[in-house]
Motif scaffolding. Sequence first.
Motif, short mmCIF file in Angstrom:
data_model
loop_
_atom_site.label_atom_id
_atom_site.label_comp_id
_atom_site.label_asym_id
_atom_site.label_seq_id
_atom_site.Cartn_x
_atom_site.Cartn_y
_atom_site.Cartn_z
N GLN A 167 1.99 1.87 6.45
CA GLN A 167 2.82 0.85 7.11
C GLN A 167 2.34 -0.56 6.79
N ALA A 168 1.04 -0.79 6.81
CA ALA A 168 0.52 -2.14 6.54
C ALA A 168 0.90 -2.59 5.13
N LEU B 107 -6.67 -12.44 15.20
CA LEU B 107 -7.13 -11.82 13.96
C LEU B 107 -7.14 -10.29 14.06
N VAL B 108 -7.55 -9.75 15.22
CA VAL B 108 -7.55 -8.30 15.40
C VAL B 108 -6.15 -7.75 15.12
N LYS C 299 -4.96 -5.54 11.68
CA LYS C 299 -4.40 -4.19 11.75
C LYS C 299 -3.02 -4.15 11.08
N ARG C 300 -2.19 -5.12 11.43
CA ARG C 300 -0.80 -5.12 10.95
C ARG C 300 -0.73 -5.24 9.44
N GLY D 260 -9.22 -1.73 5.70
CA GLY D 260 -7.98 -1.31 5.04
C GLY D 260 -7.89 -1.89 3.64
N PRO D 261 -6.73 -1.69 2.98
CA PRO D 261 -6.57 -2.09 1.57
C PRO D 261 -6.93 -3.55 1.30
N LEU D 262 -6.55 -4.47 2.18
CA LEU D 262 -6.87 -5.88 1.92
C LEU D 262 -8.29 -6.21 2.37
N GLY D 263 -8.74 -5.58 3.43
CA GLY D 263 -10.09 -5.82 3.92
C GLY D 263 -11.15 -5.37 2.92
N VAL D 264 -10.91 -4.21 2.30
CA VAL D 264 -11.91 -3.70 1.37
C VAL D 264 -12.01 -4.62 0.15
N GLU D 265 -10.90 -5.22 -0.27
CA GLU D 265 -10.95 -6.16 -1.40
C GLU D 265 -11.67 -7.44 -1.02
#
Lengths: 453, 453
Positions: A168-169, B10-11, B15-16, B37-42
Amino acid sequence: MSRPDVLEKLVSLCKRRGFIFQSSEIYGGTGSVWDYGPLGVELKKNVKDAWWHTMVRSRDDVEGLDAAILMHPRVWEASGHVSGFNDPLIDCKACKARFRADQMDGASCPRKPSKKPGEQGDCQLTEPRQFNLMFKTFMGPVEDTAAVVYLRPETAQGIFVNFLNVQQARRQKVPFGIAQIGKAFRNEITPGNFTFRTREFEQMEMQFFVDPAAAEGKRTDMEWFEYWKAQRMEWHLALGLERERLEFHQHSATELAHYAKAAFDIQFDFGGTLGFQEIEGVHHRSDFDLGRHQEFSSKRMEYVDQVANRRYIPYVVETSVGADRVTLALLCNAYAEESVEGESEGRVVLHLKPSLAPIKAGIFPLTKKDGQPEMANRIVEDLRPLYPVDYDDAGSIGKRYRRQDEVGTPFCVTIDPESTGNGTVTVRDRDTLAQDRIDATQLRAYLAAKLAG
Amino acid sequence: MSRPDVLEKLVSLCKRRGFIFQSSEIYGGTGSVWDYGPLGVELKKNVKDAWWHTMVRSRDDVEGLDAAILMHPRVWEASGHVSGFNDPLIDCKACKARFRADQMDGASCPRKPSKKPGEQGDCQLTEPRQFNLMFKTFMGPVEDTAAVVYLRPETAQGIFVNFLNVQQARRQKVPFGIAQIGKAFRNEITPGNFTFRTREFEQMEMQFFVDPAAAEGKRTDMEWFEYWKAQRMEWHLALGLERERLEFHQHSATELAHYAKAAFDIQFDFGGTLGFQEIEGVHHRSDFDLGRHQEFSSKRMEYVDQVANRRYIPYVVETSVGADRVTLALLCNAYAEESVEGESEGRVVLHLKPSLAPIKAGIFPLTKKDGQPEMANRIVEDLRPLYPVDYDDAGSIGKRYRRQDEVGTPFCVTIDPESTGNGTVTVRDRDTLAQDRIDATQLRAYLAAKLAG
C-alpha cells in the motif's frame, strides 16, 4: 574427482590477513560465531551491495525492507517454527556429548574419537528428543512466559507480516517482490566448516508475490518460479563463481515442505569433503505463510486487484541466499596456489572479481627516496575517495606483489625512477601479470574501465 | 522558544509512505521495535554508507570491522556490563506497572493517568531493585548457566577484543582506529519517542587508539579527543542538520564514567517536549577497556611500538552514533509544512539533502498518450541503474509533485508535448520550485552535478 580442500588454508589466511577472525578469540572463542575483519567486511559489503543493486535498485517490481530481528512471538507460532523447527537430539550420559540423531552415522565419540557413539558400550545414549533451534530471550524486566521473544531464525517472516504495509505504501501491484538483508540466528547442534554453518548469519531474502490464477498472457506462478531460478543462477555466475562448481539440487518429495509446490537449491562445490552444498534456495511457498498470518493475526492478508475486482492471497516465490556462504564460496572459488615464471617461490592468489575485491589497488614507490613516496602518496590521495587502496613501501616489489595477490587486489601501481621523470607509472594485473605503463593522469580512467562490470 | 513537535506527524507519514512501520504490526506490535520500509531502508542505508565512506574508506588510519552480535559472556564481565549495566526498577503491586526509579517524577499511574504513582495510596510501590538491561539467551541445546550469552548492548567491545587482530593483520601503527556498524540491544524499561529509544538499534562506532604518552610534536590524547569532536560535528553538518539545532553537551563530573577522562555528547533539537537529545557520544575511555580485557582474558592487549621500543595499552577516543537516531534527526530536520504560491493547498515536504534522499527523481509523463509514457520509460531505464527513481502517471502533475515532496525526492522530470517534439524535458527542483528545461540527453549529467556532495 573432488576438488582440493582449501578450507583450512582459508581459515589461516583469513585470520592472518584480516578477512575473518574467530569471535571473542581472546576468551577462547564463541561457538561457531565469526567476526569479519577489515578486508572481510569490505568483501562482504561488496557482495551485499551487488545483491541489493540487482534485486532492489535496478528493478521497479521489488521493494526493499529492513525488518527488526525481534518480532512478536505469535509470528513464530504462525510460521510453524515454535512447534516444528526442531532437530532430534541425542545425549550421551557417559561423556556428555550431544549428537543430532539424523547425523549419528558420521559422528564419533569425543572421548574416544576412534569409536562411533554407542560402539562397544562406551556411550550411554538417550532416546532422541526434539530440540528447538530458535534462540529465546525475554523482553521487558521480568522473565515470565508472556515476555518470551525469539531471535528470528529467518528474515522471511519480517517480509510476510509487512506485505500489505509495503504494497500500500508503495502502491505496488501483484506481481511484485520485497527484499531484505539481515541477521538471523539458529542454535545449531552441530555447526561447523568455518563460516558455512554458524549460529549467527546474514541472509539476503526476496519474496515475490504472484497471482495464483494469473490471467491469460501473464506469467503463471510456476513460470515466475523458473524465472527466478534462472535469475539467481545468473547472479552467482556474474559474481565470478565458476559454472562447473554450481548446480541445481531439486528437493525430493521427502525434502519438500508440506506447503511447498517446488524447491530447488543452488549448490556450490566447496571442494574437499564438504563438496557441493547449498548457498541459495529458490522455493515456491504457495500461500502458506500469508494464509497462516491471516489465521493467527485475524487480519486480512489479501491483495485486492481493483482492475479484475478480485481479492486473493498471493503465492510466494522465495529466493534466499546466505551472505556468509556466498562470501565463503567466493573465497574458495578465488583461492589458488600458483608457480610464477622466472621465480623460485610460488604465490597464493585470490582471483576475486575486481569489483568485489576489498582493496582495488596497491600503490608502491620502488624506493623510499627521489620523490617516489611523494608521487605515490599523491596517487593514493587521488584514488582513495573512489575506493580502498593500500600504500606499501615495505620490502621488495616482489614481496609487495605477493602481499596484494594473497588478498585479491586486482591492480598494483608502481612508481619508479621513470615515473618521477616523465609522469608515467606501471600497472600490473593480478591475473595476467602483464604490466602496462601509462600516464599517471590516466590512472583513474584506466582503473575505472577495468573495474566496471 | 521550543520548535514545534513533528514526531507524531512523522510517525504517520513514515507509515503511510513506507519509511518506518511498527514491527509485527498485524499482531499488535512489538514493544518499541520498528521496521524500515522501502524508503526508510534507502534513507538509512545512505546514512550508513556516508558514515562508512567518511570514517573508513576515505582514511588510511581507520580500519573497518563487523563483529558478531553474540560474544563470549566473559566479555561483558570484563566490560562491567554484567555487574553495572542496570536501571533501578520499581514495581507497583496494585496495578503491575513498572517504573524507573530515577524517572518517577514524570511518571503517571497507568490505571489512573491523572495521578502520580504512589499518590493517595492507589499504588503499592516496591523498593527499587537493580534490573540488568542486557538481553540474555542460551547457546547450545540446554539452558544451563554455562551457556548463557547476551545480545551485545554496544558494538564497542567487538572492536576492543579484536584490537590486536586488526592491528597485526593490517600492520597498522598507533594512532589508528577501528570502525563498525551493527545492531545492539538494550532491554529498556521505558523506551519511546518513535525510533529515538528502542530495544533494538543500530550503532556506528569508531574506537581510535592513541599513545598515552605521545612524543614531542605528535598529537596528545586530548588533542585527538578535540580532533574527533570537531570531525564528528562536521559530519552531522555535512548531512544537512541545521547548525542551530546541534550542540555539544559536556558530561559533568557526576555523569562521567569513573574511567573516562572526558566526554561530550552531540545533541540535536528534535523539537517539542523531546528537545535537545543525544545523537552521538565522543568519549575518552582511557585504557579502561583494553586493560580490563587483558585482566579478564589473561592475554596481553599491549601495542608494541618497535621504533620507540615501548609497549603500552593505548588510550581510546570513541565516537559512537546511533544510525536510527541520526535518521530520525534528519527526518525531523527535513520536515516542513509550506504554502505554495498560487496554490490554495499547502504541501508537506522533506528537505533532505539530495544525496540522502531515498528516491532521486520522479519521472512523469504529462498524459498517458502521444508517446509520453514511452519516452518517460526510456528515461527511467536510463537512470535506474544509477539510483532509485519513481515512474508516476497517476493524477494531476500537482498531485504527483506533492507525493514526491512528501518523501523528499529532490527532482521531478516531466515529459510533455514539447518533449516528444524536440527531446527536451522539464526538471523541477523540490526546494526552489524552479523548473529548468533541458535536453533529455543531458539529464544524467544534470542530475549527477546536482546530486554530488
